[in-house]
Design a protein around this motif. Sequence first.
Motif, mmCIF file in Angstrom:
data_model
loop_
_atom_site.group_PDB
_atom_site.id
_atom_site.type_symbol
_atom_site.label_atom_id
_atom_site.label_comp_id
_atom_site.label_asym_id
_atom_site.label_seq_id
_atom_site.Cartn_x
_atom_site.Cartn_y
_atom_site.Cartn_z
ATOM 1 N N GLU A 19 0.904 -1.263 0.033
ATOM 2 C CA GLU A 19 -0.068 -0.020 -0.079
ATOM 3 C C GLU A 19 0.918 1.444 0.009
ATOM 4 O O GLU A 19 0.528 2.324 0.704
ATOM 5 C CB GLU A 19 -1.101 -0.106 1.120
ATOM 6 C CG GLU A 19 -2.082 -1.143 1.113
ATOM 7 C CD GLU A 19 -3.206 -1.093 2.296
ATOM 8 O OE1 GLU A 19 -2.810 -0.314 3.396
ATOM 9 O OE2 GLU A 19 -3.958 -1.823 2.059
ATOM 10 N N GLY A 20 1.789 1.263 -0.755
ATOM 11 C CA GLY A 20 2.776 2.388 -1.004
ATOM 12 C C GLY A 20 3.864 2.754 0.095
ATOM 13 O O GLY A 20 4.840 3.436 -0.331
ATOM 14 N N ARG A 21 4.024 1.760 0.740
ATOM 15 C CA ARG A 21 5.276 1.785 1.947
ATOM 16 C C ARG A 21 6.240 1.214 1.507
ATOM 17 O O ARG A 21 6.237 0.168 0.681
ATOM 18 C CB ARG A 21 4.709 1.168 3.209
ATOM 19 C CG ARG A 21 3.695 2.033 3.735
ATOM 20 C CD ARG A 21 3.758 3.568 4.354
ATOM 21 N NE ARG A 21 4.924 3.829 5.082
ATOM 22 C CZ ARG A 21 4.844 3.786 6.473
ATOM 23 N NH1 ARG A 21 3.669 3.567 6.971
ATOM 24 N NH2 ARG A 21 5.933 4.381 7.119
ATOM 25 N N VAL A 22 7.403 1.586 1.726
ATOM 26 C CA VAL A 22 8.996 0.550 1.591
ATOM 27 C C VAL A 22 9.035 0.115 2.945
ATOM 28 O O VAL A 22 9.213 0.784 3.830
ATOM 29 C CB VAL A 22 9.973 1.613 1.231
ATOM 30 C CG1 VAL A 22 11.403 0.899 0.844
ATOM 31 C CG2 VAL A 22 9.660 2.337 -0.064
ATOM 32 N N VAL A 23 8.924 -1.323 2.868
ATOM 33 C CA VAL A 23 9.002 -2.046 4.093
ATOM 34 C C VAL A 23 10.288 -2.896 4.131
ATOM 35 O O VAL A 23 10.454 -3.571 3.113
ATOM 36 C CB VAL A 23 7.835 -2.806 4.416
ATOM 37 C CG1 VAL A 23 8.136 -3.628 5.670
ATOM 38 C CG2 VAL A 23 6.584 -1.921 4.506
ATOM 39 N N TYR A 24 11.246 -2.924 4.933
ATOM 40 C CA TYR A 24 12.384 -3.760 5.025
ATOM 41 C C TYR A 24 12.075 -4.663 6.603
ATOM 42 O O TYR A 24 11.935 -4.114 7.574
ATOM 43 C CB TYR A 24 13.713 -3.187 5.463
ATOM 44 C CG TYR A 24 14.140 -2.116 4.164
ATOM 45 C CD1 TYR A 24 14.978 -2.424 3.228
ATOM 46 C CD2 TYR A 24 13.738 -0.940 3.995
ATOM 47 C CE1 TYR A 24 15.529 -1.768 2.065
ATOM 48 C CE2 TYR A 24 14.191 -0.034 3.202
ATOM 49 C CZ TYR A 24 15.074 -0.491 1.815
ATOM 50 O OH TYR A 24 15.261 0.341 1.047
ATOM 51 N N ALA A 25 12.010 -5.964 6.160
ATOM 52 C CA ALA A 25 12.030 -6.889 7.205
ATOM 53 C C ALA A 25 13.381 -7.632 7.331
ATOM 54 O O ALA A 25 14.087 -7.957 6.885
ATOM 55 C CB ALA A 25 10.960 -7.935 7.014
ATOM 56 N N ILE A 26 13.585 -7.753 8.568
ATOM 57 C CA ILE A 26 15.136 -8.164 8.997
ATOM 58 C C ILE A 26 14.723 -9.506 9.939
ATOM 59 O O ILE A 26 14.125 -9.446 11.029
ATOM 60 C CB ILE A 26 15.927 -6.964 10.246
ATOM 61 C CG1 ILE A 26 16.104 -5.909 9.052
ATOM 62 C CG2 ILE A 26 17.146 -7.746 10.626
ATOM 63 C CD1 ILE A 26 17.055 -5.013 9.844
ATOM 64 N N GLY A 27 15.535 -10.480 9.584
ATOM 65 C CA GLY A 27 15.301 -11.884 10.141
ATOM 66 C C GLY A 27 15.984 -11.951 11.330
ATOM 67 O O GLY A 27 16.640 -10.993 12.005
ATOM 68 N N ASP A 28 16.099 -12.964 11.953
ATOM 69 C CA ASP A 28 16.742 -13.411 13.348
ATOM 70 C C ASP A 28 18.204 -12.996 13.478
ATOM 71 O O ASP A 28 19.008 -13.448 12.816
ATOM 72 C CB ASP A 28 16.732 -14.885 13.557
ATOM 73 C CG ASP A 28 15.214 -15.537 13.199
ATOM 74 O OD1 ASP A 28 14.482 -14.942 12.464
ATOM 75 O OD2 ASP A 28 14.740 -16.436 14.009
ATOM 76 N N ILE A 29 18.421 -12.194 14.475
ATOM 77 C CA ILE A 29 19.861 -11.669 14.580
ATOM 78 C C ILE A 29 20.599 -12.476 15.604
ATOM 79 O O ILE A 29 21.792 -12.620 15.506
ATOM 80 C CB ILE A 29 19.367 -10.123 15.404
ATOM 81 C CG1 ILE A 29 18.809 -9.213 14.271
ATOM 82 C CG2 ILE A 29 20.808 -9.576 15.439
ATOM 83 C CD1 ILE A 29 18.215 -8.251 14.950
ATOM 84 N N HIS A 30 19.828 -12.818 16.674
ATOM 85 C CA HIS A 30 20.591 -13.996 17.877
ATOM 86 C C HIS A 30 21.945 -13.353 18.238
ATOM 87 O O HIS A 30 23.029 -14.029 18.294
ATOM 88 C CB HIS A 30 20.803 -15.183 17.016
ATOM 89 C CG HIS A 30 19.574 -16.108 17.288
ATOM 90 N ND1 HIS A 30 19.052 -16.464 18.167
ATOM 91 C CD2 HIS A 30 18.800 -16.899 16.189
ATOM 92 C CE1 HIS A 30 17.905 -17.284 18.073
ATOM 93 N NE2 HIS A 30 17.666 -17.427 16.889
ATOM 94 N N GLY A 31 21.878 -12.076 18.659
ATOM 95 C CA GLY A 31 23.035 -11.566 19.335
ATOM 96 C C GLY A 31 24.309 -11.013 18.470
ATOM 97 O O GLY A 31 25.332 -10.772 18.903
#
Length: 263
Positions: A19-31
């Motif tokens: 819906e027009g947004r730029v979305v960045y999703a970041i995976g599991d960081i685990h420290g």
Amino acid sequence: MKFKFFRPKPSPAAAASTEGRVVYAIGDIHGYLDLLDDLLDTIARDFAALHRQDRPVLVFVGDYVDRGPASRGVIDRLIALTTASAHQGAFEVRALMGNHEQTMLSFLDNPEAGAAWVEFGGGETMTSYGVARPIGRVDQDAWRDIQASFQTQVPASHVAFLQALELSATYGDYFFVHAGVRPGVPLDRQKSEDLLWIRNDFLSQPHRLPCVVVHGHTPDEEPFIGSDRINIDTGAYATGVLTAVRLIEGPPVILQARKSRSA
């Protein structure tokens, strides 16, 4: 390291909208704070190259702590990002709960959760807060002492951050969650236990819901982009690769930070 989890054959990703947004999703960081910082720099450069004037979104899908050496530093960084977001910083930030955050909170409340947590990667988290992890089996009196020490060392701001983590976020046709969803169950009837822990029942069949689920929790050496789900957990603690996906109109774009575990 070879992951042995279920690996379906990818199918073409469905046309989905943010819906027009730029979305960045970041995976599991685990420290792994070093990988997180490198990936945040990559994301900032990527967004700058889009030459857009709107405010992008950062969605973290959980599992910030355990297994890696800098869980405390990761939580500090996420708190700084969410604080900046609340004051109209460069990114809107949404931080989701992972099963490892749930387990850490369980130990803060109940010393009996310690034995399972330390085998689950919690020993590294204890160390990052300056608490010695137990060696071998210890009795419940010892776990109460360890819990008391850990409670003293974890800042109240960290506890508040963990307690405020969201279970999910939605942008357009994308549903962001840590582990996945129970197939066939409407999103508003999903149980938190499934959102945080589900694996095979979600991975082995289409979920039949009107969304693309973006998740982590199940590590694989490569991100998975399918017609109804996107997995961005590339096992940073084992592979040295932390993954993000950029979502706008059009195909998803993978961004990664990499380093050798021997470095």
